[in-house]
Scaffold this motif. Structure first.
Motif, PDB file in Angstrom:
ATOM      1  N   GLU A 101       0.727  -1.112  -0.382  1.00  0.00           N
ATOM      2  CA  GLU A 101       0.084   0.044  -0.057  1.00  0.00           C
ATOM      3  C   GLU A 101       0.495   1.257   0.200  1.00  0.00           C
ATOM      4  OE1 GLU A 101      -3.712   2.133   3.045  1.00  0.00           O
ATOM      5  OE2 GLU A 101      -3.257   0.224   3.293  1.00  0.00           O
ATOM      6  N   HIS A 102       2.339   1.433   0.985  1.00  0.00           N
ATOM      7  CA  HIS A 102       2.338   2.742   1.193  1.00  0.00           C
ATOM      8  C   HIS A 102       3.542   2.436  -0.455  1.00  0.00           C
ATOM      9  CE1 HIS A 102       5.288  -0.927   1.544  1.00  0.00           C
ATOM     10  NE2 HIS A 102       6.284   0.771   0.876  1.00  0.00           N
ATOM     11  N   ASN A 103       3.832   1.501  -1.366  1.00  0.00           N
ATOM     12  CA  ASN A 103       4.409   1.611  -3.008  1.00  0.00           C
ATOM     13  C   ASN A 103       3.327   2.358  -3.491  1.00  0.00           C
ATOM     14  OD1 ASN A 103       7.139   0.544  -2.128  1.00  0.00           O
ATOM     15  ND2 ASN A 103       5.943  -1.298  -2.709  1.00  0.00           N
ATOM     16  N   ASP A 104       1.719   2.275  -3.638  1.00  0.00           N
ATOM     17  CA  ASP A 104       0.172   2.640  -4.256  1.00  0.00           C
ATOM     18  C   ASP A 104       0.263   3.723  -3.875  1.00  0.00           C
ATOM     19  OD1 ASP A 104       0.823   0.036  -5.656  1.00  0.00           O
ATOM     20  OD2 ASP A 104      -1.357  -0.258  -3.951  1.00  0.00           O
ATOM     21  N   SER A 105       0.781   4.172  -2.337  1.00  0.00           N
ATOM     22  CA  SER A 105       0.590   6.081  -2.561  1.00  0.00           C
ATOM     23  C   SER A 105       1.284   6.314  -2.747  1.00  0.00           C
ATOM     24  CB  SER A 105       0.478   6.006  -0.482  1.00  0.00           C
ATOM     25  OG  SER A 105      -0.485   5.441  -0.646  1.00  0.00           O
ATOM     26  N   GLY A 106       2.341   6.305  -2.794  1.00  0.00           N
ATOM     27  CA  GLY A 106       4.007   6.725  -3.133  1.00  0.00           C
ATOM     28  C   GLY A 106       4.287   6.831  -4.455  1.00  0.00           C
ATOM     29  N   ARG A 107       3.649   6.107  -5.440  1.00  0.00           N
ATOM     30  CA  ARG A 107       3.177   6.232  -6.966  1.00  0.00           C
ATOM     31  C   ARG A 107       2.496   7.210  -7.447  1.00  0.00           C
ATOM     32  NH1 ARG A 107       8.083   4.641  -8.542  1.00  0.00           N
ATOM     33  NH2 ARG A 107       8.704   1.911  -7.977  1.00  0.00           N
ATOM     34  N   LEU A 108       1.161   7.309  -6.183  1.00  0.00           N
ATOM     35  CA  LEU A 108      -0.274   8.253  -6.406  1.00  0.00           C
ATOM     36  C   LEU A 108       0.998  10.064  -6.139  1.00  0.00           C
ATOM     37  CD1 LEU A 108      -2.423   8.905  -6.772  1.00  0.00           C
ATOM     38  CD2 LEU A 108      -2.905   8.496  -4.913  1.00  0.00           C
ATOM     39  N   ALA A 109       1.264  10.048  -5.550  1.00  0.00           N
ATOM     40  CA  ALA A 109       2.140  10.636  -4.889  1.00  0.00           C
ATOM     41  C   ALA A 109       3.290  11.516  -6.026  1.00  0.00           C
ATOM     42  CB  ALA A 109       2.260  11.254  -3.239  1.00  0.00           C
ATOM     43  N   GLU A 110       3.778  10.713  -6.751  1.00  0.00           N
ATOM     44  CA  GLU A 110       4.562  11.567  -7.910  1.00  0.00           C
ATOM     45  C   GLU A 110       4.068  11.381  -8.813  1.00  0.00           C
ATOM     46  OE1 GLU A 110       6.959   7.667  -8.035  1.00  0.00           O
ATOM     47  OE2 GLU A 110       7.735   7.782  -6.282  1.00  0.00           O
ATOM     48  N   GLN A 111       2.578  11.045  -9.386  1.00  0.00           N
ATOM     49  CA  GLN A 111       1.430  11.263 -10.004  1.00  0.00           C
ATOM     50  C   GLN A 111       1.330  12.324  -9.822  1.00  0.00           C
ATOM     51  OE1 GLN A 111       1.297   9.929 -13.215  1.00  0.00           O
ATOM     52  NE2 GLN A 111       0.560  11.444 -13.516  1.00  0.00           N
ATOM     53  N   LEU A 112       0.778  12.859  -8.992  1.00  0.00           N
ATOM     54  CA  LEU A 112      -0.602  14.222  -8.308  1.00  0.00           C
ATOM     55  C   LEU A 112       1.013  15.402  -8.332  1.00  0.00           C
ATOM     56  CD1 LEU A 112      -2.167  12.620  -5.076  1.00  0.00           C
ATOM     57  CD2 LEU A 112      -3.016  13.413  -7.514  1.00  0.00           C
ATOM     58  N   ALA A 113       2.644  15.066  -7.640  1.00  0.00           N
ATOM     59  CA  ALA A 113       2.977  16.089  -7.996  1.00  0.00           C
ATOM     60  C   ALA A 113       3.462  16.383  -9.406  1.00  0.00           C
ATOM     61  CB  ALA A 113       4.294  15.892  -7.059  1.00  0.00           C
ATOM     62  N   ALA A 114       3.698  15.826 -10.162  1.00  0.00           N
ATOM     63  CA  ALA A 114       4.264  15.694 -11.492  1.00  0.00           C
ATOM     64  C   ALA A 114       3.002  16.230 -12.300  1.00  0.00           C
ATOM     65  CB  ALA A 114       4.832  14.322 -12.726  1.00  0.00           C
ATOM     66  N   SER A 150      21.910   2.534 -11.361  1.00  0.00           N
ATOM     67  CA  SER A 150      22.405   1.792 -10.295  1.00  0.00           C
ATOM     68  C   SER A 150      21.217   0.991  -9.229  1.00  0.00           C
ATOM     69  CB  SER A 150      23.092   2.314  -9.890  1.00  0.00           C
ATOM     70  OG  SER A 150      23.722   1.439  -8.665  1.00  0.00           O
ATOM     71  N   HIS A 151      21.825   1.788  -7.721  1.00  0.00           N
ATOM     72  CA  HIS A 151      20.501   1.429  -6.949  1.00  0.00           C
ATOM     73  C   HIS A 151      19.962   2.778  -6.596  1.00  0.00           C
ATOM     74  CE1 HIS A 151      22.274  -2.246  -6.041  1.00  0.00           C
ATOM     75  NE2 HIS A 151      23.443  -2.093  -6.061  1.00  0.00           N
ATOM     76  N   SER A 152      20.321   3.797  -7.686  1.00  0.00           N
ATOM     77  CA  SER A 152      19.604   5.139  -7.012  1.00  0.00           C
ATOM     78  C   SER A 152      18.025   5.018  -7.908  1.00  0.00           C
ATOM     79  CB  SER A 152      20.260   6.090  -7.830  1.00  0.00           C
ATOM     80  OG  SER A 152      21.639   5.535  -7.139  1.00  0.00           O
ATOM     81  N   GLU A 153      17.669   6.360  -7.567  1.00  0.00           N
ATOM     82  CA  GLU A 153      16.005   7.140  -8.480  1.00  0.00           C
ATOM     83  C   GLU A 153      16.029   7.825  -8.046  1.00  0.00           C
ATOM     84  OE1 GLU A 153      11.862   5.173  -9.061  1.00  0.00           O
ATOM     85  OE2 GLU A 153      12.365   4.256  -7.192  1.00  0.00           O
ATOM     86  N   ILE A 154      15.545   8.540  -9.070  1.00  0.00           N
ATOM     87  CA  ILE A 154      14.706   9.720  -9.053  1.00  0.00           C
ATOM     88  C   ILE A 154      13.236   9.923  -9.206  1.00  0.00           C
ATOM     89  CG2 ILE A 154      15.181  12.478  -9.671  1.00  0.00           C
ATOM     90  CD1 ILE A 154      18.517  11.585 -10.789  1.00  0.00           C
ATOM     91  N   ASP A 155      13.023  10.544  -8.539  1.00  0.00           N
ATOM     92  CA  ASP A 155      11.422  10.258  -8.716  1.00  0.00           C
ATOM     93  C   ASP A 155      10.255  11.075 -10.158  1.00  0.00           C
ATOM     94  OD1 ASP A 155      11.186   8.799  -7.012  1.00  0.00           O
ATOM     95  OD2 ASP A 155      10.687  10.904  -5.503  1.00  0.00           O
ATOM     96  N   LEU A 156      11.191  12.213 -10.801  1.00  0.00           N
ATOM     97  CA  LEU A 156      10.875  13.585 -11.477  1.00  0.00           C
ATOM     98  C   LEU A 156      11.452  14.257 -11.881  1.00  0.00           C
ATOM     99  CD1 LEU A 156       7.563  14.495 -10.039  1.00  0.00           C
ATOM    100  CD2 LEU A 156       7.458  12.483 -11.292  1.00  0.00           C
ATOM    101  N   ILE A 157      12.010  13.742 -13.290  1.00  0.00           N
ATOM    102  CA  ILE A 157      12.709  14.776 -14.140  1.00  0.00           C
ATOM    103  C   ILE A 157      11.746  15.314 -15.216  1.00  0.00           C
ATOM    104  CG2 ILE A 157      15.043  15.229 -15.802  1.00  0.00           C
ATOM    105  CD1 ILE A 157      14.923  12.225 -14.391  1.00  0.00           C
ATOM    106  N   LEU A 158      12.305  16.908 -14.403  1.00  0.00           N
ATOM    107  CA  LEU A 158      11.453  17.714 -15.049  1.00  0.00           C
ATOM    108  C   LEU A 158      12.346  19.365 -15.194  1.00  0.00           C
ATOM    109  CD1 LEU A 158       9.940  17.607 -12.418  1.00  0.00           C
ATOM    110  CD2 LEU A 158       8.216  17.938 -14.463  1.00  0.00           C
TER     111      LEU A 158
END
Length: 118
Positions: free
Chosen positions: A3-16, A34-42
């Motif tokens: 559920e926290h992953n679903d909330s995180g993905r929804l938050a990313e979409q809302l922020a975008a 590698s072991h890194s992730e960036i949520d949004l690039i704009l």
């Protein structure tokens, strides 16, 4: 998916969506290196902007910006360096944090921290 992953993905979409409405151009989401992730690039006003999105259902345990520690910043910078190299970017960059907050009535609010680190 948890559920926290679903909330995180929804938050990313809302922020975008929120940033695009403010005039930002969305280039990439969930960029991995590698072991890194960036949520949004704009892009916005000639800047390449790397955004970490944090979701909070209230502020009882702290604000979003308090949950981006030095390890997380280091990983984001590592991925950003690779993205910059991969895309041959030669202009200014910025690292932002967007907090997505859901209040007890279900309303969504945003806090945008420009130039949050680096």
């Amino acid at each position: 998916m948890a559920e926290h992953n679903d909330s995180g993905r929804l938050a990313e979409q809302l922020a975008a969506d929120w940033l695009v409405q403010k005039g930002y151009e969305l280039l990439d989401t969930n960029y991995r290196y590698s072991h890194s992730e960036i949520d949004l690039i704009l892009k916005h006003k000639g800047l390449l902007i790397f955004v970490e999105v944090k979701f909070r259902s209230g502020t009882g345990f702290g604000f979003a910006e308090e949950f981006v520690d030095s390890t997380k910043r280091r990983l984001i910078i590592k991925a950003a360096d690779h993205y910059i190299y991969e895309n041959d970017w030669h202009h200014d960059i910025r690292f932002d944090i967007v907090g997505v907050y859901k209040d007890r009535h279900g309303n969504i609010n945003f806090r945008h921290f420009e130039d949050a680190f680096y």
